[in-house]
Design a protein around this motif. Structure first.
Motif, PDB file in Angstrom:
ATOM      1  N   THR A 268      25.283 -34.195 -33.098  1.00  0.00           N
ATOM      2  CA  THR A 268      26.259 -33.148 -32.789  1.00  0.00           C
ATOM      3  C   THR A 268      26.702 -32.444 -34.055  1.00  0.00           C
ATOM      4  O   THR A 268      26.780 -31.208 -34.108  1.00  0.00           O
ATOM      5  CB  THR A 268      27.482 -33.755 -32.079  1.00  0.00           C
ATOM      6  N   ASN A 269      27.000 -33.220 -35.100  1.00  0.00           N
ATOM      7  CA  ASN A 269      27.441 -32.646 -36.362  1.00  0.00           C
ATOM      8  C   ASN A 269      26.365 -31.764 -36.977  1.00  0.00           C
ATOM      9  O   ASN A 269      26.655 -30.664 -37.476  1.00  0.00           O
ATOM     10  CB  ASN A 269      27.832 -33.769 -37.323  1.00  0.00           C
ATOM     11  N   TYR A 270      25.122 -32.229 -36.932  1.00  0.00           N
ATOM     12  CA  TYR A 270      24.012 -31.431 -37.470  1.00  0.00           C
ATOM     13  C   TYR A 270      23.886 -30.103 -36.732  1.00  0.00           C
ATOM     14  O   TYR A 270      23.752 -29.036 -37.342  1.00  0.00           O
ATOM     15  CB  TYR A 270      22.704 -32.212 -37.362  1.00  0.00           C
ATOM     16  N   THR A 271      23.961 -30.154 -35.400  1.00  0.00           N
ATOM     17  CA  THR A 271      23.819 -28.940 -34.591  1.00  0.00           C
ATOM     18  C   THR A 271      24.970 -27.967 -34.843  1.00  0.00           C
ATOM     19  O   THR A 271      24.758 -26.760 -35.019  1.00  0.00           O
ATOM     20  CB  THR A 271      23.761 -29.301 -33.099  1.00  0.00           C
ATOM     21  N   ARG A 280      22.580 -20.980 -39.316  1.00  0.00           N
ATOM     22  CA  ARG A 280      21.133 -21.086 -39.533  1.00  0.00           C
ATOM     23  C   ARG A 280      20.482 -21.783 -38.355  1.00  0.00           C
ATOM     24  O   ARG A 280      21.100 -22.625 -37.681  1.00  0.00           O
ATOM     25  CB  ARG A 280      20.806 -21.886 -40.806  1.00  0.00           C
ATOM     26  N   LYS A 281      19.230 -21.481 -38.105  1.00  0.00           N
ATOM     27  CA  LYS A 281      18.478 -22.177 -37.065  1.00  0.00           C
ATOM     28  C   LYS A 281      18.073 -23.568 -37.551  1.00  0.00           C
ATOM     29  O   LYS A 281      17.744 -23.762 -38.716  1.00  0.00           O
ATOM     30  CB  LYS A 281      17.230 -21.381 -36.692  1.00  0.00           C
ATOM     31  N   ALA A 282      18.123 -24.514 -36.631  1.00  0.00           N
ATOM     32  CA  ALA A 282      17.689 -25.874 -36.965  1.00  0.00           C
ATOM     33  C   ALA A 282      16.185 -25.884 -37.229  1.00  0.00           C
ATOM     34  O   ALA A 282      15.412 -25.264 -36.495  1.00  0.00           O
ATOM     35  CB  ALA A 282      18.035 -26.822 -35.832  1.00  0.00           C
ATOM     36  N   TYR A 290      19.242 -33.213 -43.915  1.00  0.00           N
ATOM     37  CA  TYR A 290      20.575 -33.603 -43.441  1.00  0.00           C
ATOM     38  C   TYR A 290      20.704 -35.124 -43.389  1.00  0.00           C
ATOM     39  O   TYR A 290      21.698 -35.694 -43.866  1.00  0.00           O
ATOM     40  CB  TYR A 290      20.834 -33.000 -42.067  1.00  0.00           C
ATOM     41  N   TYR A 291      19.690 -35.785 -42.828  1.00  0.00           N
ATOM     42  CA  TYR A 291      19.790 -37.240 -42.704  1.00  0.00           C
ATOM     43  C   TYR A 291      19.553 -37.946 -44.033  1.00  0.00           C
ATOM     44  O   TYR A 291      20.075 -39.046 -44.262  1.00  0.00           O
ATOM     45  CB  TYR A 291      18.844 -37.745 -41.611  1.00  0.00           C
ATOM     46  N   LEU A 292      18.818 -37.324 -44.925  1.00  0.00           N
ATOM     47  CA  LEU A 292      18.703 -37.876 -46.277  1.00  0.00           C
ATOM     48  C   LEU A 292      20.063 -37.794 -46.979  1.00  0.00           C
ATOM     49  O   LEU A 292      20.498 -38.755 -47.638  1.00  0.00           O
ATOM     50  CB  LEU A 292      17.650 -37.108 -47.074  1.00  0.00           C
ATOM     51  N   LEU A 293      20.741 -36.683 -46.804  1.00  0.00           N
ATOM     52  CA  LEU A 293      22.081 -36.548 -47.371  1.00  0.00           C
ATOM     53  C   LEU A 293      23.035 -37.574 -46.762  1.00  0.00           C
ATOM     54  O   LEU A 293      23.834 -38.194 -47.477  1.00  0.00           O
ATOM     55  CB  LEU A 293      22.619 -35.136 -47.123  1.00  0.00           C
ATOM     56  N   VAL A 333      26.487 -29.395 -50.721  1.00  0.00           N
ATOM     57  CA  VAL A 333      25.048 -29.632 -50.599  1.00  0.00           C
ATOM     58  C   VAL A 333      24.510 -29.000 -49.320  1.00  0.00           C
ATOM     59  O   VAL A 333      23.443 -28.364 -49.326  1.00  0.00           O
ATOM     60  CB  VAL A 333      24.745 -31.146 -50.634  1.00  0.00           C
ATOM     61  N   GLN A 334      25.229 -29.163 -48.219  1.00  0.00           N
ATOM     62  CA  GLN A 334      24.772 -28.557 -46.973  1.00  0.00           C
ATOM     63  C   GLN A 334      24.751 -27.035 -47.084  1.00  0.00           C
ATOM     64  O   GLN A 334      23.828 -26.373 -46.599  1.00  0.00           O
ATOM     65  CB  GLN A 334      25.669 -28.990 -45.814  1.00  0.00           C
ATOM     66  N   ARG A 335      25.772 -26.475 -47.737  1.00  0.00           N
ATOM     67  CA  ARG A 335      25.852 -25.019 -47.884  1.00  0.00           C
ATOM     68  C   ARG A 335      24.738 -24.486 -48.778  1.00  0.00           C
ATOM     69  O   ARG A 335      24.143 -23.444 -48.490  1.00  0.00           O
ATOM     70  CB  ARG A 335      27.216 -24.642 -48.475  1.00  0.00           C
TER      71      ARG A 335
END
Length: 341
Positions: A268-271, A280-282, A290-293, A333-335
């Protein structure tokens, strides 16, 4: 210096004769194209703009629309001629012709960069110094772009960025901070050039409203971070609700209940971050990053908590400190790396 490829843009609201003096001095410096925006000053100021005939292009707003709106009007006019960079300057005497020329020279030398005329904070009035310092710090933390003067009105805008800048949100002073946000998103180089720090009569001629315009500026800076916070809260609620349902209603043991809750909440958080926060599109690449982070954040959280408790920081305080630092790092990092434009 030949300034054929540079236009000077001056938004003006209720100016005095310093505007006419600046235009004359810019012409003497070799600037051939000057665009002035009469931002709804009315009949009382018509003579000032009328005397610019033959020296500058004057565009008029029938009512006051704000500095940002004036800048956008001027940029769209200048864009009618391709491959022309823009130097923006104020009309109240705070920007000297020599400094305008310095920005133009830097823009010619770095035609793909945003050029900022940066003032010396030591020479600013206390109120301006405090506000500018705070804004620079917050802007740097949120974006990773550390600059010394976020509020300067003397800027060089590269021709390649005018289309993007002409469509930005903001009609008042918040437009200028939005320009920095957009430059950061576009990974545009930002060059700073030292200019004189001039405050006439303690900046009494400024139309900047500290409360109203300040709130608009900070709303823009925190808008994306606020959505990131909302996404985190929503995901945390889902995590706890699912754990409670799985553990107490379905009677799963704690470990599988925790796994199910964490998988669903993280998806949910990723989406939400992908679509709602960063727009941005997944993609498989962003999913993997994302999961590495997430794994790195978990490891750093455990390690940081252990380290702080070893130096006798209370566990609750240690957790708050570690989580706060990692929250900012995760956002940055996500940004910049995962959902990068």
């Amino acid at each position: 210096m030949n300034y054929e490829s540079i236009a000077v843009l001056i938004p003006a609201y209720k100016p005095d004769r310093r505007l006419n003096k600046l235009v004359d001095e810019l012409i003497a410096k070799g600037f051939h194209r000057i665009v002035v925006i009469d931002d709804g000053g009315g009949a009382a100021y018509a003579d000032i703009f009328r005397d610019l005939a033959g020296k500058a292009t004057v565009l008029t707003h029938e009512v006051n629309r704000g500095k940002g709106a004036g800048l956008k009007t001027g940029i769209r006019e200048i864009m009618k001629t391709p491959n022309v960079g823009v130097v923006t300057a104020d009309a109240d005497g705070q920007h000297t012709p020599d400094d305008v020329a310095k920005i133009a020279d830097a823009l010619i030398a770095h035609p793909d960069a945003l050029i900022l005329g940066s003032r010396d904070k030591k020479a600013m009035p206390l109120r301006s110094k405090a506000g500018n310092t705070l804004t620079c710090g917050v802007f740097g933390l949120l974006t990773g772009l550390w600059i010394s003067d976020t509020q300067t009105g003397l800027r060089g805008l590269p021709a390649c960025a005018l289309e993007a800048f002409s469509n930005l949100e903001g009609d008042r002073y918040e437009y200028e901070i939005n320009m920095l946000i957009k430059a950061n998103e576009l990974k545009m180089p930002v060059e700073e050039v030292s200019i004189e720090t001039i405050y006439i009569d303690n900046n009494s001629s400024s139309h900047f409203n500290g409360l109203k315009d300040g709130l608009k500026i900070y709303r823009l800076m925190f808008r994306q971070a606020g959505r990131f916070c909302a996404s985190s809260i929503i995901s945390a609620v889902i995590d706890y609700v699912l754990f409670i349902l799985c553990h107490y209603a379905v009677h799963l043991t704690a470990v599988p209940a925790q796994i199910i809750a964490r998988v669903v909440s993280s998806l949910t958080n990723y989406t939400l971050n992908s679509r709602m926060v960063f727009g941005r599109k997944a993609t498989p690449q962003s999913f993997a990053k994302y999961y590495l982070l997430a794994a790195c954040v978990l490891a750093c959280s455990c390690g940081g908590l252990k380290l702080l408790t070893l130096i006798h920081v209370p566990e609750l305080l240690a957790k708050i400190i570690v989580d706060a630092v990692l929250y900012v790092v995760s956002y940055r990092v996500q940004r910049g790396k995962i959902f990068d434009k």
